[in-house]
Each structure stands twice: as structure tokens, then as C-alpha cells.
Write a protein that holds these residues in place. Structure first.
Motif, PDB file in Angstrom:
ATOM      1  N   ARG A  52      -3.375  -9.999   9.711  1.00 58.60           N
ATOM      2  CA  ARG A  52      -4.536  -9.091   9.684  1.00 58.60           C
ATOM      3  C   ARG A  52      -4.856  -8.667   8.249  1.00 58.60           C
ATOM      4  N   LEU A  53      -3.801  -8.468   7.435  1.00 58.67           N
ATOM      5  CA  LEU A  53      -4.022  -8.096   6.027  1.00 58.67           C
ATOM      6  C   LEU A  53      -4.811  -9.194   5.312  1.00 58.67           C
ATOM      7  N   TYR A  54      -4.427 -10.434   5.545  1.00 62.24           N
ATOM      8  CA  TYR A  54      -5.102 -11.549   4.875  1.00 62.24           C
ATOM      9  C   TYR A  54      -6.502 -11.760   5.442  1.00 62.24           C
ATOM     10  N   ASP A  55      -6.682 -11.518   6.731  1.00 59.99           N
ATOM     11  CA  ASP A  55      -8.034 -11.613   7.305  1.00 59.99           C
ATOM     12  C   ASP A  55      -8.937 -10.527   6.718  1.00 59.99           C
ATOM     13  N   SER A  56      -8.409  -9.308   6.604  1.00 62.95           N
ATOM     14  CA  SER A  56      -9.204  -8.215   6.018  1.00 62.95           C
ATOM     15  C   SER A  56      -9.621  -8.603   4.599  1.00 62.95           C
ATOM     16  N   ALA A  57      -8.655  -9.139   3.819  1.00 61.88           N
ATOM     17  CA  ALA A  57      -8.939  -9.526   2.432  1.00 61.88           C
ATOM     18  C   ALA A  57      -9.979 -10.645   2.389  1.00 61.88           C
ATOM     19  N   GLN A  58      -9.846 -11.602   3.294  1.00 63.45           N
ATOM     20  CA  GLN A  58     -10.778 -12.733   3.343  1.00 63.45           C
ATOM     21  C   GLN A  58     -12.209 -12.242   3.589  1.00 63.45           C
ATOM     22  N   VAL A  59     -12.348 -11.262   4.501  1.00 55.09           N
ATOM     23  CA  VAL A  59     -13.698 -10.786   4.840  1.00 55.09           C
ATOM     24  C   VAL A  59     -14.327 -10.054   3.656  1.00 55.09           C
ATOM     25  N   LYS A  63      -8.975 -12.508  -2.917  1.00 53.76           N
ATOM     26  CA  LYS A  63      -7.863 -13.448  -2.764  1.00 53.76           C
ATOM     27  C   LYS A  63      -6.584 -12.720  -3.152  1.00 53.76           C
ATOM     28  N   ILE A  64      -5.683 -12.576  -2.199  1.00 53.25           N
ATOM     29  CA  ILE A  64      -4.395 -11.920  -2.490  1.00 53.25           C
ATOM     30  C   ILE A  64      -3.531 -12.918  -3.271  1.00 53.25           C
ATOM     31  N   PRO A  65      -3.032 -12.508  -4.457  1.00 55.38           N
ATOM     32  CA  PRO A  65      -2.315 -13.485  -5.286  1.00 55.38           C
ATOM     33  C   PRO A  65      -0.865 -13.734  -4.843  1.00 55.38           C
ATOM     34  N   LEU A  66      -0.594 -13.642  -3.577  1.00 55.46           N
ATOM     35  CA  LEU A  66       0.722 -13.973  -3.010  1.00 55.46           C
ATOM     36  C   LEU A  66       0.472 -14.791  -1.760  1.00 55.46           C
ATOM     37  N   THR A  67       1.389 -15.706  -1.468  1.00 57.15           N
ATOM     38  CA  THR A  67       1.267 -16.404  -0.191  1.00 57.15           C
ATOM     39  C   THR A  67       1.687 -15.420   0.913  1.00 57.15           C
ATOM     40  N   LYS A  68       1.378 -15.776   2.155  1.00 58.91           N
ATOM     41  CA  LYS A  68       1.799 -14.905   3.267  1.00 58.91           C
ATOM     42  C   LYS A  68       3.323 -14.792   3.307  1.00 58.91           C
ATOM     43  N   GLU A  69       4.006 -15.889   2.955  1.00 57.31           N
ATOM     44  CA  GLU A  69       5.480 -15.880   2.962  1.00 57.31           C
ATOM     45  C   GLU A  69       5.994 -14.916   1.898  1.00 57.31           C
ATOM     46  N   GLU A  70       5.355 -14.959   0.723  1.00 56.47           N
ATOM     47  CA  GLU A  70       5.783 -14.045  -0.352  1.00 56.47           C
ATOM     48  C   GLU A  70       5.501 -12.589   0.040  1.00 56.47           C
ATOM     49  N   MET A  71       4.364 -12.355   0.683  1.00 58.51           N
ATOM     50  CA  MET A  71       4.031 -10.981   1.110  1.00 58.51           C
ATOM     51  C   MET A  71       5.051 -10.497   2.139  1.00 58.51           C
ATOM     52  N   THR A  72       5.438 -11.383   3.042  1.00 57.81           N
ATOM     53  CA  THR A  72       6.436 -11.042   4.057  1.00 57.81           C
ATOM     54  C   THR A  72       7.735 -10.637   3.367  1.00 57.81           C
ATOM     55  N   GLU A  73       8.113 -11.400   2.354  1.00 57.29           N
ATOM     56  CA  GLU A  73       9.346 -11.114   1.616  1.00 57.29           C
ATOM     57  C   GLU A  73       9.234  -9.786   0.859  1.00 57.29           C
ATOM     58  N   VAL A  74       8.056  -9.495   0.309  1.00 62.99           N
ATOM     59  CA  VAL A  74       7.848  -8.210  -0.382  1.00 62.99           C
ATOM     60  C   VAL A  74       8.083  -7.052   0.600  1.00 62.99           C
ATOM     61  N   ILE A  75       7.561  -7.202   1.797  1.00 60.72           N
ATOM     62  CA  ILE A  75       7.692  -6.140   2.801  1.00 60.72           C
ATOM     63  C   ILE A  75       9.171  -5.936   3.163  1.00 60.72           C
ATOM     64  N   LEU A  76       9.871  -7.046   3.406  1.00 61.15           N
ATOM     65  CA  LEU A  76      11.289  -6.956   3.763  1.00 61.15           C
ATOM     66  C   LEU A  76      12.098  -6.371   2.601  1.00 61.15           C
ATOM     67  N   GLU A  77      11.813  -6.848   1.401  1.00 61.00           N
ATOM     68  CA  GLU A  77      12.586  -6.399   0.240  1.00 61.00           C
ATOM     69  C   GLU A  77      12.331  -4.909  -0.049  1.00 61.00           C
ATOM     70  N   THR A  78      11.119  -4.427   0.255  1.00 59.40           N
ATOM     71  CA  THR A  78      10.837  -3.004   0.043  1.00 59.40           C
ATOM     72  C   THR A  78      11.717  -2.157   0.979  1.00 59.40           C
ATOM     73  N   CYS A  79      11.927  -2.646   2.190  1.00 62.47           N
ATOM     74  CA  CYS A  79      12.825  -1.935   3.112  1.00 62.47           C
ATOM     75  C   CYS A  79      14.250  -1.974   2.566  1.00 62.47           C
ATOM     76  N   ARG A  80      14.653  -3.154   2.075  1.00 57.14           N
ATOM     77  CA  ARG A  80      16.032  -3.304   1.561  1.00 57.14           C
ATOM     78  C   ARG A  80      16.265  -2.386   0.374  1.00 57.14           C
ATOM     79  N   GLN A  81      15.320  -2.399  -0.553  1.00 56.31           N
ATOM     80  CA  GLN A  81      15.481  -1.592  -1.771  1.00 56.31           C
ATOM     81  C   GLN A  81      15.644  -0.107  -1.446  1.00 56.31           C
ATOM     82  N   ASN A  82      15.051   0.305  -0.336  1.00 54.27           N
ATOM     83  CA  ASN A  82      15.128   1.717   0.047  1.00 54.27           C
ATOM     84  C   ASN A  82      16.173   1.962   1.128  1.00 54.27           C
TER      85      ASN A  82
END
Ligand code: PMP
Length: 303
Positions: A52-59, A63-82
Motif C-alpha cells: 500500500r505504501l508503494y501504491d500510494s507513492a506510485q499514485v 519513486k521510493i529509492p528503496l526496493t520493497k525488500e529493502e523497505m521491509t528490512e528497514v521496518i524490521l531493523e527499526t524494531c530490532r534497534q529499539n
């Protein structure tokens, strides 16, 4: 201890997580976001939120400068870091730094932020007793303008409605669309139950295609309950047997009065109770894992 915030490729302490005053997210609300939940060490419906984030951006032609896989990893890593295993996650992508004009072509790189924080929920009492809500004069903006399917940083329409709810002393407001059909609430989707049928406004009415909404529709169907994505008015709200709201933060929350009319018998109804228990089971299913078996292995996030 303060939070560690993902900001443009780095994790920075909360007090250093600052964005330029020339960022068009700040100047114009030009950007998109997601609100996501992690339960018991896994992120609930990660793919649906990232899509949905990428669809919102597309509309909005960003262009989000991360692949969906990288964005997924950012989300997971943000949880880990905290060191969070149950939390609320906010991913934000704004158009980035530009000049004072509104031309997005002046913004070369989108700003990416991810925040994982403890979740602030409605009090337990509201889940047990139900919530009082009102319909408000502010109408939901139509799909021909900023389509409400875009989860954009432009929430003023919803904030106007929230102010009206605040003034009336209730926690949520129901917005109608331009034609007077029920659309959604300021931060939640809405469902009614009438004669055993579950009904929710169809997407074309002008509303966010909620992740929780879709899970509830699936759950109801699995339980053999008929579901209609349809159009209805305030009349239908007032004569409903049950009304409830859905959203990532709220999950499913019952509504017991609308514009002072008592809904059904004034307490959370049987269909709501079944769906809420089904949903609470669903969130226990493993999703995108935050911490792996091998412990708190830290992976690097690249922009
Ligand atoms: N409508 C609006 C306007 C929202 O902001 C949200 C999310 N808070 C929802 C509905 C619920 O959507 P979801 O279930 O994807 O959180």
C-alpha cells in the motif's frame, strides 16, 4: 531511553532525527505513510502495508529509492534497534527537500523515516463497553481529489473531523462522502451488522482500503457470515444491530452510540465479539519475523 529512528539510511537518536524545513512533506504534506503493528515478534501483514505504501507513492508519482525488500528490512531493523517485539511502526516517505515552490521536480531525493514505538491504545473500557461516536459536518474528500486510498501526509480532512469529535467530547468521528453516504472515520474503517449480514462501505465511496478492514472481511467470510461492500447512510447506522470500527491501532472496537442514538442493545454485539476473537487469533500467526532464532542479529540498512 529515547528511540532510535531510521532516517535516510541511518539510525539516529530521537533528538537528532530532524528533517529539513524545506522538506515538501513539511511544507505541503507531500508524501505518504503507513501505520503498521508488530505482535509477538512479528510484523502483522507486512506485505499488505508495504504494497500500500508503494501504491500510494506510485499514485502521487513519487519513486521510493528503496526496493520493497529493502523497505521491509528497514521496518524490521527499526524494531530490532529499539528492541521491540510488540509495537506500532510508522513508515513515512516524503517528497524530500525542495525549494519554496510546490514543484516536486525540485525535490531530488525522497526523505525516508521509520519509527517503532510502544503503542497507545484506546482504553480497555471502550472495548468492553463500546464507544460513543458522532457523524460530523466535514465530508470525506472525494476520490476525484486526493483519493482517500492514498495514505498521504495530507490528513487535514481527517483532522477537521477529529476537531469536531473533540468538540463533541467523543473519541472518533464518522465522515460521510459528498453524496451523504457513510465513508469511514478519521483513522478507522466502519462496519455495520444488520440481520446477521456484515456491511462496510465499498472502496469507491472514498475511503482508505484498510488492511484491518480486509482481514475482517476475510474472517467474516471464513466464519460463514455474509459480507457486503456497499453504500449506506446515517439511517442505516442508526438502525444497525451492531456497529464497529477497524484499524491497525484500534484493531476492532465496538460503537454503542452514534449522534446520541443507542445502537442495538447498547453493548458490543455477538458478531463483533466473534470477529474480535477471530482477529486476536489471527495476529498470533507468524508474520515477518523481527528477531530470528539466532538472536538479535543486526543487519545493515542501506538507503
Ligand atoms: N481509515 C483511515 C483514514 C486511516 O487513517 C486508517 C489507518 N489508521 C484506517 C482507515 C484503517 O486502516 P488500516 O486497517 O490499514 O490501519
Amino acid at each position: 531511553m529515547g528511540l532510535k529512528i531510521y532516517l535516510d539510511g541511518k539510525f539516529v537518536p530521537e533528538e537528532d532525527a530532524k528533517v529539513s524545513v524545506f522538506d515538501h512533506g513539511f511544507l505541503y504534506g507531500d508524501g505518504v505513510f503507513e501505520g503498521i503493528r508488530a505482535y509477538h515478534n512479528s510484523v502483522f501483514k507486512m506485505k499488505e502495508h508495504v504494497d500500500r505504501l508503494y501504491d500510494s507513492a506510485q499514485v502521487i508519482n513519487m519513486k521510493i529509492p528503496l526496493t520493497k525488500e529493502e523497505m521491509t528490512e528497514v521496518i524490521l531493523e527499526t524494531c530490532r534497534q529499539n528492541e521491540l517485539q510488540d509495537c506500532y511502526i510508522r513508515a513515512v516517505v516524503s517528497r524530500g527537500k525542495g525549494d519554496l515552490g510546490l514543484d516536486p521536480r525540485k525535490c531530488s531525493v525522497p526523505t525516508i523515516v521509520c519509527i517503532a514505538s510502544s503503542i497507545s491504545l484506546y482504553p480497555d473500557e471502550l472495548y468492553e463497553k463500546g464507544m460513543e461516536v458522532i457523524t460530523v459536518p466535514t465530508r470525506r474528500n472525494g476520490p476525484e481529489g486526493v483519493n482517500p486510498r492514498i495514505k498521504s501526509l495530507n490528513y487535514l480532512n481527517n483532522i477537521m473531523a477529529k476537531i469536531e469529535a473533540n468538540m463533541a467530547g467523543v473519541p472518533e468521528a464518522i465522515l460521510l462522502n459528498q453524496e451523504g453516504y457513510v465513508a469511514e472515520c478519521t483513522g478507522d474503517n466502519i462496519f455495520i451488522v444488520k440481520n446477521g449480514i456484515v456491511k462496510t462501505p465499498a472502496i469507491h465511496i472514498g475511503l482508505l482500503d484498510g488492511v484491518t478492514r480486509n482481514e475482517v472481511i476475510k474472517l467474516a467470510k471464513q466464519m460463514g457470515i455474509e459480507v457486503q461492500e456497499t453504500t449506506f447512510t446515517r439511517y442505516d447506522l442508526f438502525v444497525a444491530d451492531e456497529v464497529f470500527l477497524t484499524g491497525t491501532a484500534a484493531e476492532l472496537i465496538p460503537v454503542t452510540t452514534i449522534d446520541s442514538r443507542v445502537i442495538g442493545d447498547g453493548k458490543p454485539g455477538p458478531v463483533f465479539n466473534r470477529l474480535l476473537s477471530g482477529f486476536r487469533e489471527l495476529v498470533k500467526e507468524p508474520g515477518a519475523v523481527i528477531f530470528t532464532e539466532t538472536g538479535k542479529k543486526k543487519k545493515k540498512c542501506k538507503k
